[in-house]
Design an enzyme around this catalytic site. Structure first.
Site, short mmCIF file in Angstrom:
data_model
loop_
_atom_site.label_atom_id
_atom_site.label_comp_id
_atom_site.label_asym_id
_atom_site.label_seq_id
_atom_site.Cartn_x
_atom_site.Cartn_y
_atom_site.Cartn_z
N CYS A 68 0.92 -1.17 0.04
CA CYS A 68 0.28 0.01 0.00
C CYS A 68 0.73 1.25 -0.06
O CYS A 68 2.02 1.29 -0.07
CB CYS A 68 -0.91 0.19 1.44
SG CYS A 68 -0.08 0.15 2.71
N GLU A 107 0.44 -0.55 15.35
CA GLU A 107 -0.34 0.52 15.12
C GLU A 107 -1.48 0.80 16.47
O GLU A 107 -1.38 1.98 16.63
CB GLU A 107 -1.15 0.26 13.72
CG GLU A 107 -2.04 1.61 13.42
CD GLU A 107 -3.04 1.41 12.37
OE1 GLU A 107 -4.20 2.00 12.20
OE2 GLU A 107 -2.82 0.59 11.55
N THR A 160 -6.66 1.04 11.01
CA THR A 160 -6.74 1.61 9.61
C THR A 160 -7.06 0.33 8.77
O THR A 160 -7.54 0.27 7.57
CB THR A 160 -5.52 2.39 9.11
OG1 THR A 160 -4.31 1.66 9.20
CG2 THR A 160 -5.28 3.59 9.69
N SER A 191 1.84 -10.92 9.20
CA SER A 191 0.99 -9.83 8.62
C SER A 191 -0.45 -9.95 9.27
O SER A 191 -1.19 -10.89 8.70
CB SER A 191 0.86 -9.79 7.17
OG SER A 191 0.15 -9.15 6.62
N SER A 192 -1.10 -8.97 9.92
CA SER A 192 -2.40 -9.27 10.29
C SER A 192 -3.36 -8.77 9.08
O SER A 192 -4.34 -9.58 8.97
CB SER A 192 -2.63 -8.27 11.44
OG SER A 192 -3.28 -7.27 11.58
#
Length: 290
Positions: A12, A130, A166, A225-226
């Site tokens: 991203c 995050e 997010t 990686s979630s």
């Protein structure tokens, strides 16, 4: 065999920006210390380590005086920056602008709730970098929920300001928001602020349509990686013959049996070059079995 790499999968904007900043810092020579994995993809981390990146934890900070410390796209709480200043550490801040904007919104929500005796509630994965950064903006005084089972943590007799990490699911966020209003003593005192990144969330519908087009799908992502866990499940719901791999050697020939069309896709932390390596491995296996 037809093999297609999804053109919307891969890094991203925030991850591209962070890796570009890291590469620029490393190009000048010397070591750069990343506070946690720069991206939740072991193979990409190893590539950057070969360029001089070293991954460290908060416990390592006292020995990094005079060094360069990289803040990844996930962001950090204010305490991290304060400690770096005290220790004389140079900070390279690659916090994603979307995450930085959300951090400010969490502070604003907290300031709004304080005089009302209200609560800030964040949909997110506990312990995720995050989320740690978000709750740290208000000294940990926010409630983190992961699903319906955590709604018991909220006092519905008081106002609620609801936000999200997010990369969370829009459907889950909307479901929880509706349930909060249903349970609230005053539904008008439940403020719902959708802070989910659309560059990430928009991939769910796209991947659903993508996965349905193929006999089998290989989803490429790091095990940490979630976002990869969420998106790979999206693919699996659309196509039960979805297989998750971290790198090309993990591809099993049995997965390709009877398949004529293979789709390759990945998480927001998956580099394009890694998806290409998986596609090449599939092509080699197909050629051997011709």
């Amino acid at each position: 065999m037809q093999i297609e790499i999804d053109d919307k999968s891969g890094f991203c904007f925030g991850v591209v920006r962070a890796i570009t900043k890291a590469e620029e810092a490393l190009a000048g020579g010397g070591t750069v210390y990343s506070l946690g994995d720069i991206v939740h993809n072991r193979i990409e981390v190893q590539r950057l380590e070969r360029l001089g990146l070293r991954t460290v934890t908060h416990d390592d900070m006292p020995r990094l005086s005079g060094c360069r410390l990289f803040i990844r796209a996930h962001g950090e709480p204010p305490a991290t920056y304060s400690e770096a200043r005290k220790l004389g550490i140079e900070v390279i801040d690659a916090t994603c602008p979307v995450v930085a904007r959300l951090q400010r919104r969490v502070v604003e929500a907290f300031e709004r709730m304080q005089p009302l005796g209200g609560q800030v509630v964040i949909l997110g994965k506990r312990g995720h970098a995050e989320v740690v950064g978000l709750t740290g903006q208000v000294g940990g005084r926010a409630i983190v929920i992961e699903g319906p089972g955590d709604l018991a943590l909220i006092d519905f007799s008081k106002p609620v300001h609801f936000l999200s990490q997010t990369t969370q699911s829009i459907a889950l966020f909307e479901e929880l928001g509706e349930e909060m209003r249903r349970r609230a003593a005053d539904p008008q005192q439940v403020y719902i602020e959708d802070t989910i990144c659309r560059q990430v969330s928009g991939r769910e519908q796209h991947l659903t349509e993508f996965a349905r087009r193929f006999d089998a799908v290989l989803f490429v992502c790091g095990r940490k990686s979630s976002n990869g866990k969420v998106l790979s499940e999206v693919c699996r719901r659309a196509n039960p013959r979805t297989y998750v791999v971290e790198e090309a050697p993990e591809v099993e020939p049995a997965w390709l049996a009877g398949a004529h069309r293979i789709g390759i896709c990945g998480a927001t932390s998956t580099p394009r070059w890694l998806m290409q390596e998986v596609a090449d491995a599939v092509a080699d296996l197909a050629e051997k079995n011709m």
